[in-house]
Design a protein around this motif. Sequence first.
Motif, PDB file in Angstrom:
ATOM      1  N   ILE A  71     -15.997   1.216  -7.302  1.00 16.67           N
ATOM      2  CA  ILE A  71     -15.373   2.057  -8.320  1.00 16.67           C
ATOM      3  C   ILE A  71     -16.185   2.111  -9.612  1.00 16.67           C
ATOM      4  O   ILE A  71     -15.719   2.607 -10.629  1.00 16.67           O
ATOM      5  CB  ILE A  71     -13.925   1.608  -8.614  1.00 16.67           C
ATOM      6  CG1 ILE A  71     -13.887   0.169  -9.117  1.00 16.67           C
ATOM      7  CG2 ILE A  71     -13.048   1.794  -7.391  1.00 16.67           C
ATOM      8  CD1 ILE A  71     -12.533  -0.269  -9.631  1.00 16.67           C
ATOM      9  N   GLY A  72     -17.402   1.585  -9.566  1.00 20.10           N
ATOM     10  CA  GLY A  72     -18.310   1.704 -10.702  1.00 20.10           C
ATOM     11  C   GLY A  72     -18.395   0.508 -11.622  1.00 20.10           C
ATOM     12  O   GLY A  72     -19.046   0.581 -12.654  1.00 20.10           O
ATOM     13  N   MET A  73     -17.770  -0.589 -11.272  1.00 15.86           N
ATOM     14  CA  MET A  73     -17.860  -1.799 -12.098  1.00 15.86           C
ATOM     15  C   MET A  73     -19.071  -2.604 -11.628  1.00 15.86           C
ATOM     16  O   MET A  73     -18.952  -3.500 -10.804  1.00 15.86           O
ATOM     17  CB  MET A  73     -16.575  -2.625 -11.986  1.00 15.86           C
ATOM     18  CG  MET A  73     -15.398  -1.974 -12.604  1.00 15.86           C
ATOM     19  SD  MET A  73     -13.967  -3.079 -12.610  1.00 15.86           S
ATOM     20  CE  MET A  73     -12.684  -1.939 -13.085  1.00 15.86           C
ATOM     21  N   ASN A 111     -14.744 -11.755 -18.974  1.00 21.39           N
ATOM     22  CA  ASN A 111     -13.602 -12.169 -19.794  1.00 21.39           C
ATOM     23  C   ASN A 111     -12.645 -11.019 -20.091  1.00 21.39           C
ATOM     24  O   ASN A 111     -11.800 -11.126 -20.963  1.00 21.39           O
ATOM     25  CB  ASN A 111     -14.095 -12.799 -21.096  1.00 21.39           C
ATOM     26  CG  ASN A 111     -14.779 -14.113 -20.835  1.00 21.39           C
ATOM     27  OD1 ASN A 111     -14.282 -14.936 -20.079  1.00 21.39           O
ATOM     28  ND2 ASN A 111     -15.941 -14.309 -21.419  1.00 21.39           N
ATOM     29  N   GLU A 112     -12.789  -9.940 -19.351  1.00 21.90           N
ATOM     30  CA  GLU A 112     -11.947  -8.767 -19.521  1.00 21.90           C
ATOM     31  C   GLU A 112     -10.889  -8.754 -18.420  1.00 21.90           C
ATOM     32  O   GLU A 112     -11.180  -9.106 -17.278  1.00 21.90           O
ATOM     33  CB  GLU A 112     -12.860  -7.541 -19.409  1.00 21.90           C
ATOM     34  CG  GLU A 112     -12.269  -6.231 -19.790  1.00 21.90           C
ATOM     35  CD  GLU A 112     -13.342  -5.161 -19.843  1.00 21.90           C
ATOM     36  OE1 GLU A 112     -13.342  -4.429 -20.832  1.00 21.90           O
ATOM     37  OE2 GLU A 112     -14.156  -5.049 -18.912  1.00 21.90           O
ATOM     38  N   SER A 113      -9.692  -8.339 -18.747  1.00 22.88           N
ATOM     39  CA  SER A 113      -8.652  -8.256 -17.724  1.00 22.88           C
ATOM     40  C   SER A 113      -8.931  -7.070 -16.805  1.00 22.88           C
ATOM     41  O   SER A 113      -9.637  -6.119 -17.186  1.00 22.88           O
ATOM     42  CB  SER A 113      -7.274  -8.080 -18.365  1.00 22.88           C
ATOM     43  OG  SER A 113      -7.160  -6.787 -18.932  1.00 22.88           O
ATOM     44  N   LEU A 114      -8.391  -7.112 -15.608  1.00 20.77           N
ATOM     45  CA  LEU A 114      -8.538  -5.979 -14.692  1.00 20.77           C
ATOM     46  C   LEU A 114      -7.978  -4.711 -15.324  1.00 20.77           C
ATOM     47  O   LEU A 114      -8.568  -3.635 -15.195  1.00 20.77           O
ATOM     48  CB  LEU A 114      -7.817  -6.258 -13.374  1.00 20.77           C
ATOM     49  CG  LEU A 114      -8.541  -7.145 -12.379  1.00 20.77           C
ATOM     50  CD1 LEU A 114      -7.627  -7.454 -11.193  1.00 20.77           C
ATOM     51  CD2 LEU A 114      -9.815  -6.485 -11.892  1.00 20.77           C
ATOM     52  N   GLN A 115      -6.857  -4.839 -15.998  1.00 18.26           N
ATOM     53  CA  GLN A 115      -6.227  -3.692 -16.661  1.00 18.26           C
ATOM     54  C   GLN A 115      -7.198  -3.062 -17.667  1.00 18.26           C
ATOM     55  O   GLN A 115      -7.387  -1.851 -17.674  1.00 18.26           O
ATOM     56  CB  GLN A 115      -4.950  -4.148 -17.373  1.00 18.26           C
ATOM     57  CG  GLN A 115      -4.164  -3.041 -18.038  1.00 18.26           C
ATOM     58  CD  GLN A 115      -3.331  -2.253 -17.064  1.00 18.26           C
ATOM     59  OE1 GLN A 115      -2.866  -2.791 -16.075  1.00 18.26           O
ATOM     60  NE2 GLN A 115      -3.142  -0.992 -17.336  1.00 18.26           N
ATOM     61  N   ASP A 116      -7.808  -3.890 -18.505  1.00 19.84           N
ATOM     62  CA  ASP A 116      -8.733  -3.386 -19.511  1.00 19.84           C
ATOM     63  C   ASP A 116      -9.998  -2.809 -18.880  1.00 19.84           C
ATOM     64  O   ASP A 116     -10.500  -1.774 -19.312  1.00 19.84           O
ATOM     65  CB  ASP A 116      -9.100  -4.481 -20.515  1.00 19.84           C
ATOM     66  CG  ASP A 116      -7.936  -4.866 -21.411  1.00 19.84           C
ATOM     67  OD1 ASP A 116      -6.954  -4.094 -21.505  1.00 19.84           O
ATOM     68  OD2 ASP A 116      -8.010  -5.958 -22.022  1.00 19.84           O
ATOM     69  N   ALA A 117     -10.519  -3.485 -17.866  1.00 18.99           N
ATOM     70  CA  ALA A 117     -11.728  -3.005 -17.195  1.00 18.99           C
ATOM     71  C   ALA A 117     -11.486  -1.635 -16.555  1.00 18.99           C
ATOM     72  O   ALA A 117     -12.333  -0.743 -16.637  1.00 18.99           O
ATOM     73  CB  ALA A 117     -12.184  -4.012 -16.142  1.00 18.99           C
ATOM     74  N   CYS A 118     -10.337  -1.466 -15.941  1.00 15.51           N
ATOM     75  CA  CYS A 118     -10.009  -0.177 -15.332  1.00 15.51           C
ATOM     76  C   CYS A 118      -9.869   0.906 -16.402  1.00 15.51           C
ATOM     77  O   CYS A 118     -10.329   2.031 -16.209  1.00 15.51           O
ATOM     78  CB  CYS A 118      -8.724  -0.281 -14.515  1.00 15.51           C
ATOM     79  SG  CYS A 118      -8.941  -1.207 -12.982  1.00 15.51           S
ATOM     80  N   VAL A 176     -11.390   1.054 -19.289  1.00 13.96           N
ATOM     81  CA  VAL A 176     -12.735   1.386 -19.761  1.00 13.96           C
ATOM     82  C   VAL A 176     -13.430   2.346 -18.795  1.00 13.96           C
ATOM     83  O   VAL A 176     -14.145   3.246 -19.213  1.00 13.96           O
ATOM     84  CB  VAL A 176     -13.580   0.097 -19.941  1.00 13.96           C
ATOM     85  CG1 VAL A 176     -15.054   0.410 -20.117  1.00 13.96           C
ATOM     86  CG2 VAL A 176     -13.069  -0.712 -21.111  1.00 13.96           C
ATOM     87  N   HIS A 177     -13.183   2.157 -17.500  1.00 12.16           N
ATOM     88  CA  HIS A 177     -13.820   2.990 -16.479  1.00 12.16           C
ATOM     89  C   HIS A 177     -12.992   4.224 -16.110  1.00 12.16           C
ATOM     90  O   HIS A 177     -13.382   5.000 -15.246  1.00 12.16           O
ATOM     91  CB  HIS A 177     -14.108   2.156 -15.226  1.00 12.16           C
ATOM     92  CG  HIS A 177     -15.234   1.209 -15.420  1.00 12.16           C
ATOM     93  ND1 HIS A 177     -15.050  -0.051 -15.952  1.00 12.16           N
ATOM     94  CD2 HIS A 177     -16.556   1.324 -15.185  1.00 12.16           C
ATOM     95  CE1 HIS A 177     -16.220  -0.658 -16.031  1.00 12.16           C
ATOM     96  NE2 HIS A 177     -17.146   0.148 -15.573  1.00 12.16           N
ATOM     97  N   GLY A 178     -11.833   4.390 -16.748  1.00 11.53           N
ATOM     98  CA  GLY A 178     -10.997   5.556 -16.492  1.00 11.53           C
ATOM     99  C   GLY A 178     -10.411   5.594 -15.089  1.00 11.53           C
ATOM    100  O   GLY A 178     -10.267   6.654 -14.487  1.00 11.53           O
ATOM    101  N   ILE A 179     -10.074   4.418 -14.585  1.00 11.29           N
ATOM    102  CA  ILE A 179      -9.566   4.283 -13.218  1.00 11.29           C
ATOM    103  C   ILE A 179      -8.142   3.728 -13.282  1.00 11.29           C
ATOM    104  O   ILE A 179      -7.881   2.790 -14.038  1.00 11.29           O
ATOM    105  CB  ILE A 179     -10.463   3.320 -12.416  1.00 11.29           C
ATOM    106  CG1 ILE A 179     -11.887   3.853 -12.378  1.00 11.29           C
ATOM    107  CG2 ILE A 179      -9.932   3.098 -11.018  1.00 11.29           C
ATOM    108  CD1 ILE A 179     -12.896   2.824 -11.969  1.00 11.29           C
TER     109      ILE A 179
END
Length: 70
Positions: A29-31, A41-48, A50-53
Amino acid sequence: MAEQYVTGETLVGEVVTKYPEAIEILLSIGMHCLGCPASRNESLQDACAVHGIPAEQVIEAINEKIAENK
């Protein structure tokens, strides 16, 4: 619904360390910066976000993948 091994609050670094089978999902998914200190150190929620997923879809896919390997 599959068992909840990870949630939106789970850190990316924790997912990568505890559940390496989830790496292919995150990469697909681009991570691509899974080893970078900021992403670990980023949560999955925040990482998603940032990537618009949609985080719910990613979390569900990761939990299903982990369950397959248990």
